[in-house]
Design an enzyme around this catalytic site. Structure first.
Site, mmCIF file in Angstrom:
data_model
loop_
_atom_site.group_PDB
_atom_site.id
_atom_site.type_symbol
_atom_site.label_atom_id
_atom_site.label_comp_id
_atom_site.label_asym_id
_atom_site.label_seq_id
_atom_site.Cartn_x
_atom_site.Cartn_y
_atom_site.Cartn_z
ATOM 1 C CG MET A 1 -5.861 1.252 -1.459
ATOM 2 S SD MET A 1 -5.956 0.289 0.074
ATOM 3 C CE MET A 1 -4.429 0.796 0.886
ATOM 4 C CB CYS B 1 -6.453 10.034 5.591
ATOM 5 S SG CYS B 1 -7.904 8.965 5.334
ATOM 6 C CB SER C 1 0.348 6.695 1.534
ATOM 7 O OG SER C 1 1.608 6.917 2.163
ATOM 8 N N GLY C 2 2.483 7.668 -0.894
ATOM 9 C CA GLY C 2 3.244 8.853 -1.264
ATOM 10 C C GLY C 2 4.076 9.370 -0.112
ATOM 11 C CB VAL D 1 9.188 8.891 4.269
ATOM 12 C CG1 VAL D 1 8.686 8.925 5.722
ATOM 13 C CG2 VAL D 1 10.618 8.376 4.221
ATOM 14 C CB CYS E 1 -9.635 2.883 7.992
ATOM 15 S SG CYS E 1 -8.857 3.010 6.369
ATOM 16 N N GLY F 1 0.837 -1.184 0.000
ATOM 17 C CA GLY F 1 0.000 0.000 0.000
ATOM 18 C C GLY F 1 0.874 1.235 0.000
#
Length: 340
Positions: free
Chosen positions: A35, A189, A11-12, A14, A95, A9
Site C-alpha cells: 500500500m 511512517c 511492507s518490505g 521482516v 490509519c 499487507g
C-alpha cells in the site's frame, strides 16, 4: 484443499514477510498487497523491491495499491489539523481503522479474498482482539478503533511469536536473511525525523509565545505552541523555577502553553468520544490504557449518547486530548475511544 484466500499487507519488513511465509505454510492461498500511503522520498522504491523479492520466493501474486489519496484525507490531514488545534493525535490508530483494516479490506473484496492479514503483534479470534504474547511488541492498542465487523476476517500469525524468534526464522531462509537484520521502521511512517518537520511543511510553527501558570500569570516563554504536547517538560522557559515544570494545557488561539508541576497533570476521570466497542456495553468495569506505552489502569465506564465517562481507581498523568484510550479486560481488548 486450502484454508482459503488471504491478502497479506506486505511492507518490505521482516514482520509482514514472515506473516506471509507462515500463512502459506499453514495452507492459505496467499496474495500480497503493498500500500502506497504517502510521498516520503525514496521510501516506496526500496520497499516495493523487497516486496517483489518476497513474492518471487513464495511464488505469489502481489498488488501495488495506491491509497495515498485516502491516507491523506483520513490520516495525514487529521494529523496536521489536530496539531493546529493544540491536540495530540494518534495517526496510527486512525490509519488502522480507515486504511489497513478499512480500505485494505475493501480491496480484498474486489479480489474475492476472504481474509486479511498483517504483521501486527496481537491476536484475534474473530470476535475480539487480544494482546500479543510478546508484551514488549504488543500492538493491540492501535486496533482499538477498528470496526468490529471486520474482526472475523483478520489473521495475525505473529500474535504468538516473540520478535527475536521472527528475526531468527527469517535469518534461516537464505533468500530472506536481509530482512532479519534491517532496521525497524519508524512508528509513524510519514515522519522522517520528528513531527515538527512534518508540520513545518504546512505552516509556521516557530511562533514565540507566552508560558503561563494555571492562574493565567505569564511565567516565561516558549517557541510556538505546536512544538508541545501534554506532559512535555523541555523546550520552554519558566522564570525562577526550581521544580520541573510540564505542559498541562495548550491554548492555540492565544499561542500560550500552560505549565505546572507534575501533580497538575494528575487526572482521576475523563471523557471519550468516537466510542468503538467489540460488544454491546453501556456501563462496565475494565482497565484502560491512555497511551501506547502506559500501564492499564482499572476504571469504571459509563456511556451516555456519543460520549463516555471514564472514572479511574487511581490517577493517571498527562492525559492528552485526541489520544486514544483503549479498554481491556485482562489481555482482551474491548475497544476504545478518543480522549476529549
Amino acid at each position: 484443499m486450502t484454508k482459503g484466500k488471504v491478502l497479506v499487507g506486505l511492507s518490505g519488513g521482516v514482520d509482514s514477510t514472515v506473516t506471509a511465509v507462515l500463512l502459506q505454510k499453514e495452507g492459505y492461498e496467499v496474495e500480497g498487497v503493498y500500500m502506497r500511503l504517502h510521498d516520503k522520498p525514496g521510501y516506496h522504491e526500496d520497499n516495493w523491491g523487497k516486496v517483489q523479492k518476497v513474492a518471487d520466493y513464495l511464488r505469489i501474486k502481489v498488488h501495488f495499491h495506491d491509497l495515498s489519496e485516502a491516507f491523506n484525507a483520513n490520516v495525514y490531514e487529521y494529523f496536521v489539523e489536530s496539531y493546529k488545534k493544540g491536540l495530540t493525535p494518534n495517526p496510527c490508530v486512525m490509519c488502522n481503522r480507515t486504511i489497513k483494516f478499512g480500505k485494505m479490506v475493501e480491496f480484498a473484496d474486489t479480489l474475492g479474498i476472504e481474509f486479511v492479514a498483517t504483521g501486527h503483534y496481537l491476536q484475534c479470534d474473530g470476535n475480539y482482539i487480544y494482546a500479543a504474547e510478546d508484551a514488549g511488541k504488543d500492538q493491540s492498542y492501535f486496533l482499538s478503533e477498528v470496526k468490529k465487523e471486520v474482526l472475523p476476517r483478520l489473521l495475525f500469525p505473529l500474535g504468538t511469536w516473540i520478535k527475536d524468534d521472527v528475526k531468527a526464522y527469517a535469518a534461516n531462509i537464505d533468500v530472506l536473511k536481509e530482512f532479519a537484520t534491517q532496521a525497524e521502521s519508524s512508528e509513524i511512517c510519514f515522519v522522517e525525523n520528528s513531527y515538527d518537520e512534518v508540520l513545518a511543511k504546512h505552516m509556521n510553527i516557530d511562533m514565540p509565545g507566552e508560558t503561563v501558570d494555571t492562574q493565567g500569570n505569564v511565567v516565561g516563554t516558549h517557541k510556538g505552541y505546536m512544538h508541545y504536547t501534554i506532559g512535555k517538560r523541555r523546550g520552554f522557559f519558566v522564570n525562577g523555577a526550581h521544580d520541573p515544570h510540564f505542559v498541562i494545557d495548550i491554548k492555540p488561539e492565544s499561542n500560550q502553553i500552560v505549565v505546572g508541576t507534575r501533580e497538575k497533570l494528575e487526572e482521576n476521570a475523563f471523557e471519550v468520544k468516537q466510542i468503538n466497542l467489540f460488544e454491546d456495553l453501556v456501563e462496565f468495569d475494565c482497565e484502560v490504557k491512555v497511551r501506547y506505552r502506559t500501564r492499564a489502569v482499572p476504571c469504571h465506564i459509563k456511556i451516555e449518547g456519543e460520549r463516555a465517562t471514564v472514572v479511574l481507581t487511581e490517577p493517571v498523568f498527562g492525559l492528552a486530548k485526541e489520544q486514544v484510550a483503549a479498554f481491556y479486560d485482562g489481555r482482551r481488548l474491548l475497544g476504545g475511544g478518543v480522549i476529549c
